[in-house]
Design an enzyme around this catalytic site. Structure first.
Site, PDB file in Angstrom:
ATOM      1  N   LYS A 230     -35.778 -67.773 -10.856  1.00  0.00           N
ATOM      2  CA  LYS A 230     -35.233 -67.440 -11.865  1.00  0.00           C
ATOM      3  C   LYS A 230     -34.076 -68.162 -12.443  1.00  0.00           C
ATOM      4  O   LYS A 230     -32.819 -67.816 -12.095  1.00  0.00           O
ATOM      5  CB  LYS A 230     -34.590 -65.835 -11.698  1.00  0.00           C
ATOM      6  CG  LYS A 230     -34.472 -64.896 -13.081  1.00  0.00           C
ATOM      7  CD  LYS A 230     -34.307 -63.291 -12.636  1.00  0.00           C
ATOM      8  CE  LYS A 230     -33.987 -62.549 -13.824  1.00  0.00           C
ATOM      9  NZ  LYS A 230     -35.021 -62.518 -14.876  1.00  0.00           N
TER      10      LYS A 230
ATOM     11  N   GLU B 251     -48.165 -63.717 -17.073  1.00  0.00           N
ATOM     12  CA  GLU B 251     -47.003 -62.763 -17.285  1.00  0.00           C
ATOM     13  C   GLU B 251     -46.689 -62.968 -18.871  1.00  0.00           C
ATOM     14  O   GLU B 251     -47.065 -63.676 -19.770  1.00  0.00           O
ATOM     15  CB  GLU B 251     -45.880 -62.934 -16.253  1.00  0.00           C
ATOM     16  CG  GLU B 251     -45.020 -64.278 -16.587  1.00  0.00           C
ATOM     17  CD  GLU B 251     -43.675 -64.506 -15.647  1.00  0.00           C
ATOM     18  OE1 GLU B 251     -43.303 -63.522 -15.061  1.00  0.00           O
ATOM     19  OE2 GLU B 251     -43.626 -65.552 -15.265  1.00  0.00           O
TER      20      GLU B 251
ATOM     21  N   TYR C 205     -30.002 -66.945 -12.322  1.00  0.00           N
ATOM     22  CA  TYR C 205     -29.310 -65.687 -12.872  1.00  0.00           C
ATOM     23  C   TYR C 205     -30.174 -64.625 -12.368  1.00  0.00           C
ATOM     24  O   TYR C 205     -31.387 -64.590 -11.982  1.00  0.00           O
ATOM     25  CB  TYR C 205     -29.261 -65.846 -14.383  1.00  0.00           C
ATOM     26  CG  TYR C 205     -30.573 -65.422 -15.099  1.00  0.00           C
ATOM     27  CD1 TYR C 205     -31.664 -66.628 -14.994  1.00  0.00           C
ATOM     28  CD2 TYR C 205     -31.205 -64.613 -15.493  1.00  0.00           C
ATOM     29  CE1 TYR C 205     -32.896 -66.365 -15.849  1.00  0.00           C
ATOM     30  CE2 TYR C 205     -32.065 -64.135 -16.503  1.00  0.00           C
ATOM     31  CZ  TYR C 205     -33.184 -65.017 -16.520  1.00  0.00           C
ATOM     32  OH  TYR C 205     -34.222 -65.094 -17.097  1.00  0.00           O
TER      33      TYR C 205
ATOM     34  N   LEU D 287     -42.828 -65.052 -12.253  1.00  0.00           N
ATOM     35  CA  LEU D 287     -41.346 -64.362 -11.657  1.00  0.00           C
ATOM     36  C   LEU D 287     -41.879 -63.171 -10.780  1.00  0.00           C
ATOM     37  O   LEU D 287     -42.552 -62.241 -11.340  1.00  0.00           O
ATOM     38  CB  LEU D 287     -40.590 -64.026 -12.704  1.00  0.00           C
ATOM     39  CG  LEU D 287     -39.226 -63.646 -12.222  1.00  0.00           C
ATOM     40  CD1 LEU D 287     -38.390 -64.789 -11.761  1.00  0.00           C
ATOM     41  CD2 LEU D 287     -38.415 -62.650 -13.045  1.00  0.00           C
TER      42      LEU D 287
HETATM   43  N1  PMP Z   1     -41.217 -62.175 -15.937  1.00  0.00           N
HETATM   44  C1  PMP Z   1     -40.130 -62.987 -16.503  1.00  0.00           C
HETATM   45  C2  PMP Z   1     -40.447 -64.267 -17.300  1.00  0.00           C
HETATM   46  C3  PMP Z   1     -39.165 -62.204 -17.003  1.00  0.00           C
HETATM   47  O1  PMP Z   1     -38.168 -62.747 -17.585  1.00  0.00           O
HETATM   48  C4  PMP Z   1     -38.891 -60.861 -16.356  1.00  0.00           C
HETATM   49  C5  PMP Z   1     -37.618 -60.199 -16.804  1.00  0.00           C
HETATM   50  N2  PMP Z   1     -36.626 -60.635 -15.981  1.00  0.00           N
HETATM   51  C6  PMP Z   1     -39.771 -60.274 -15.872  1.00  0.00           C
HETATM   52  C7  PMP Z   1     -41.048 -61.067 -15.624  1.00  0.00           C
HETATM   53  C8  PMP Z   1     -39.697 -59.045 -15.238  1.00  0.00           C
HETATM   54  O2  PMP Z   1     -38.964 -58.884 -14.160  1.00  0.00           O
HETATM   55  P1  PMP Z   1     -37.995 -57.625 -13.587  1.00  0.00           P
HETATM   56  O3  PMP Z   1     -38.985 -56.587 -13.418  1.00  0.00           O
HETATM   57  O4  PMP Z   1     -37.305 -58.347 -12.302  1.00  0.00           O
HETATM   58  O5  PMP Z   1     -36.926 -57.380 -14.674  1.00  0.00           O
END
Ligand code: PMP
Length: 288
Positions: A147, A179, A33, A203
């Site tokens: 993701k 993270e 997703y 991610l």
């Molecule tokens: N890490 C995780 C586990 C997340 O779910 C998200 C949110 N999508 C992020 C980092 C931040 O990613 P982004 O800046 O692409 O939203």
């Protein structure tokens, strides 16, 4: 007002959208997703989100059902069918239906679903005062760079912070910061911004990239290297970033003040840079 979603070639009211109980997304969480922020009806960093979608699909060996221009068109149509100017467009691709067997079905017809969601930017209070976070051991698998919709560990870890009345759970693995359960994490030590290097364990955040680009452009001293739990606990500033939260300061971690217990000076600078950048991108797009 009815929310119009896209499901497998059709735009229809959300209440009428249905998938098979044999969908592998439902049975196995076998899908990927993205969440794309949309400001003033313009998707922000769309190509980066679609590139990450491609990596996630490659990672689970699922052929992308659409070309980039087709995705752009579908997303534009979903946006055009909603009243919100700002929103988060959620899109999901699963490995479709098949017998309940872990092995891939012989014929794969992916399920494609696009859902517009309300986007609530962080409150002025959250930006001004910062938010609270807790830490927890990262219990996820070793492909957190994908993701994927199998999010049960993230769900459990995020709930820990909800139970503790906190905004996020920061994840530690083998004594290192990885993270957040739904965000990327930065720290500031003695005026230097520090980001954890990308790896299979986190991610690759789109906002993480934006923050580092802005730091580079503004000549903010920064380094990309691992952050130990001790460094995290003694950091002057901690930030969480994501497409929906943008950049927020964590001002209490596990009940202790982070630095002064107020959002720090580098956070304020980055928050302002982010807002200016976001508005300039949107203005350029609107004029194009
Ligand atoms: N890490 C995780 C586990 C997340 O779910 C998200 C949110 N999508 C992020 C980092 C931040 O990613 P982004 O800046 O692409 O939203």
């Amino acid at each position: 007002m009815t929310t119009i979603v896209y499901l497998n070639g059709v735009f229809l009211p959300q209440e009428e959208a249905q998938i098979s109980v044999m969908d592998r997304g439902f049975l196995f969480g076998d899908g990927v997703y993205e969440v794309i922020p949309v400001y003033d009806q313009q998707p922000f960093r769309l190509h980066e989100h679609l590139a990450r979608l491609q990596s996630s699909l490659d990672g689970i060996r699922l052929v992308n059902p659409h070309r980039v221009d087709e995705w752009e068109n579908l997303i534009a149509q979903v946006i055009a069918r909603t009243a919100w100017k700002d929103q988060g467009v959620y899109l999901q691709v699963t490995r479709g239906t098949g017998p309940r067997d872990h092995a891939f079905p012989a014929q794969v017809k992916p399920t494609v679903f696009i859902l517009p969601m309300a986007l609530t930017p962080p409150s002025a209070e959250a930006v001004e005062k910062g938010v609270n976070a807790i830490t927890a051991t990262d219990t996820r698998w070793s492909r957190c760079d994908l993701k994927v919709t199998s999010l049960l560990p993230n769900v459990m870890l995020r709930q820990l912070s909800v139970d503790a009345d906190c905004a996020e759970t920061l994840l530690l693995r083998d004594g290192e910061l990885i993270e957040g359960s739904v965000s990327s994490v930065f720290i500031v030590v003695a005026g230097v911004l520090r980001a954890v290097p990308k790896s299979n364990l986190m991610l690759p955040g789109i906002t993480y990239d934006v923050v580092l680009e802005l730091a580079r452009a503004a000549a903010i001293e920064h380094e990309i290297r691992p952050v130990s739990e001790t460094e995290l606990r003694h950091a002057d500033e901690i930030w969480i970033t994501s497409s929906t939260k943008e950049v927020l300061a964590v001002t209490r971690l596990d009940g202790n003040d982070v630095g002064s217990g107020r959002p720090g000076p580098l956070f304020r600078r980055m928050h302002a840079l982010y807002q200016t950048y976001k508005h300039s991108v949107m203005r350029r797009k609107a004029e194009a």
